[in-house]
Write an enzyme that holds these catalytic residues in place. Structure first.
Site, PDB file in Angstrom:
ATOM      1  N   ARG A 105      49.833  40.562  33.708  1.00 44.80           N
ATOM      2  CA  ARG A 105      49.869  41.621  33.112  1.00 44.80           C
ATOM      3  C   ARG A 105      50.046  41.172  31.294  1.00 44.80           C
ATOM      4  NH1 ARG A 105      52.242  42.634  37.730  1.00 44.80           N
ATOM      5  NH2 ARG A 105      51.475  44.436  38.512  1.00 44.80           N
ATOM      6  N   HIS A 130      45.108  41.457  34.977  1.00 41.55           N
ATOM      7  CA  HIS A 130      43.816  40.491  35.719  1.00 41.55           C
ATOM      8  C   HIS A 130      42.717  40.835  34.690  1.00 41.55           C
ATOM      9  CE1 HIS A 130      46.884  39.194  38.249  1.00 41.55           C
ATOM     10  NE2 HIS A 130      46.499  40.018  39.343  1.00 41.55           N
ATOM     11  N   HIS A 201      43.399  33.678  42.725  1.00 37.16           N
ATOM     12  CA  HIS A 201      44.188  34.836  43.327  1.00 37.16           C
ATOM     13  C   HIS A 201      43.995  34.837  44.918  1.00 37.16           C
ATOM     14  CE1 HIS A 201      46.417  38.525  43.535  1.00 37.16           C
ATOM     15  NE2 HIS A 201      46.489  38.593  42.350  1.00 37.16           N
ATOM     16  N   ASP A 273      57.386  39.519  43.235  1.00 38.08           N
ATOM     17  CA  ASP A 273      55.958  39.794  42.523  1.00 38.08           C
ATOM     18  C   ASP A 273      56.862  39.229  40.813  1.00 38.08           C
ATOM     19  OD1 ASP A 273      53.622  40.234  41.341  1.00 38.08           O
ATOM     20  OD2 ASP A 273      53.789  42.313  41.969  1.00 38.08           O
ATOM     21  N   GLU A 338      50.285  32.129  42.457  1.00 42.27           N
ATOM     22  CA  GLU A 338      49.247  32.154  41.474  1.00 42.27           C
ATOM     23  C   GLU A 338      49.781  31.195  40.330  1.00 42.27           C
ATOM     24  OE1 GLU A 338      48.293  36.190  40.237  1.00 42.27           O
ATOM     25  OE2 GLU A 338      49.273  36.441  42.023  1.00 42.27           O
TER      26      GLU A 338
END
Ligand code: BGC
Length: 374
Positions: A105, A130, A201, A273, A338
């Site tokens: 982000r 992304h 990803h 996350d 990631e």
């Protein structure tokens, strides 16, 4: 289609797959994967001497399957994906894709560079995620097979594409080794200063059974700190110690063990996350970042990287859509590790820089190593 042409196509496909099975180290096997408009999407299958297979397609430079053995030698695909192009075109949450120009982000889709402010698409609440509305995952890359079991993909992102400055030439090379490693190498050059953050990803589920959640996987992350986020998942700027929090994976832990804890950060992410600040011997050094294992199958994956951060995303937003032929990916049936730079770095001067300037080459590498435990 005329019958004779169909027979020829079937014969060619049979020959090429026979080649893939018998001839190890024959180089990548190319086959059509589907079409996007007038263009063909190609698949390249890499195969090593233990039967590990990685299939990469030119749409989004995407890893669509990765087949590895369990402790009994049984092969199964361990990354969420589809075997045809259609679901990818309907909108998939970045399954296996190469994300860019900026993975993760950027707050309000805005940043200032050398005194000029740039506005990107805000495709994730107020933020840009992304690479924007049509990031590198939704582009057709060109591919060149390399010596050995490797393929190099290239995408040239025009100046001002998705609001980013400078034409960026990006390369990603997937290489499968007989030591059961899949290395993913990223390179980029630019014609004007720009932020760059490229990442793969893939969503992993080492059980190989995508109806099962990843909650029984065991994870270790070599990071003493993480970057807590605000309500829109933008880092607050703090590098917070993981000690005493559900974010401490310095010793291997079952993912389920703390994911439902009452914790403000877990609530904001709807689970994990977040970006972990990897413990590195020196910035840019290739080092072990994480070890993921599935005790049931014995499959283990080690993640090594040159990148400073690791976004561990526990598949919280998977909701069964889109569904491919017979494949439905429900809540937490895949997890992402990631390796990348920290989210929102262009707006966070204390984070390692993600700015690439003309004359410089962006270069990062991540290596996945597959093993089994007894
Ligand atoms: C992000 C998640 C997002 C997912 C799919 C991950 O990289 O961290 O918040 O839902 O990508 O878009």
């Amino acid at each position: 289609m005329p019958k004779i042409r169909l027979i020829l196509i079937i014969a060619a496909a049979a020959l090429s797959s026979a080649g893939a099975v018998s001839a190890h180290a024959a180089g990548p096997v190319k086959a059509p994967f589907g079409r996007v408009g007038d263009e063909t999407v190609d698949a390249y299958t890499l195969r090593n001497r233990h039967g590990i297979e990685a299939k990469i397609v030119t749409w989004g430079a995407t890893l669509v399957s990765l087949t590895v053995p369990d402790r009994h030698g049984k092969l199964a695909n361990v990354v969420l994906g589809f075997d045809s192009i259609d679901p990818y075109l309907k909108g998939v949450p970045y399954f296996g894709a190469t994300v860019g120009r900026y993975a993760n982000r950027i707050a309000h889709g805005r940043f200032t560079l050398d005194g000029k402010t740039y506005q990107l698409p805000q495709n994730d609440g107020p933020n840009s995620l992304h690479g924007g509305t049509k990031g590198f995952d939704k582009r057709l890359w060109t591919a060149e097979p390399q010596a050995g079991e490797a393929v190099r993909l290239t995408y040239v992102s025009a100046n001002d594409e998705e609001g980013y400055p400078g034409a960026l030439t990006a390369h990603v090379t997937y290489r499968l080794g007989d030591d059961d490693t899949l290395s993913i190498e990223f390179q980029a050059t630019t014609t004007a200063p720009t932020p760059v953050n490229l990442a793969n990803h893939a969503y992993f589920n080492l059980t190989g059974d995508f109806t099962r959640p990843i909650l029984d996987h065991v994870l270790r992350v070599d990071a003493g700190r993480f970057t807590p986020v605000d309500a829109t998942l933008i880092p607050t700027g703090e590098l917070r110690a993981v000690a005493g929090t559900p974010f401490d994976f310095r010793k291997a832990e079952r993912i389920a063990s703390r994911i439902e804890d009452k914790d403000e950060q877990l609530a904001r992410g709807h689970g994990y996350d977040h970006n972990w600040v990897l413990d590195k011997p020196s910035p840019g050094a290739m080092s072990l970042a994480a070890v993921l294992s599935d005790p049931a199958s014995g499959r283990t994956m080690e993640v090594r990287t040159t990148q400073p951060g690791l976004q561990f995303y526990s598949g919280n937003f998977l909701d069964g859509k889109p569904a491919g032929a017979g494949t439905v990916f429900q809540h937490r049936t895949g997890l992402c590790l990631e390796t990348q730079h920290f989210p929102d770095s262009p707006n966070q001067p204390a984070f390692p820089s993600t700015i690439l300037r003309p004359g410089e080459t962006y270069s990062e590498k991540t290596v996945l190593t597959f093993k089994t435990s007894k």
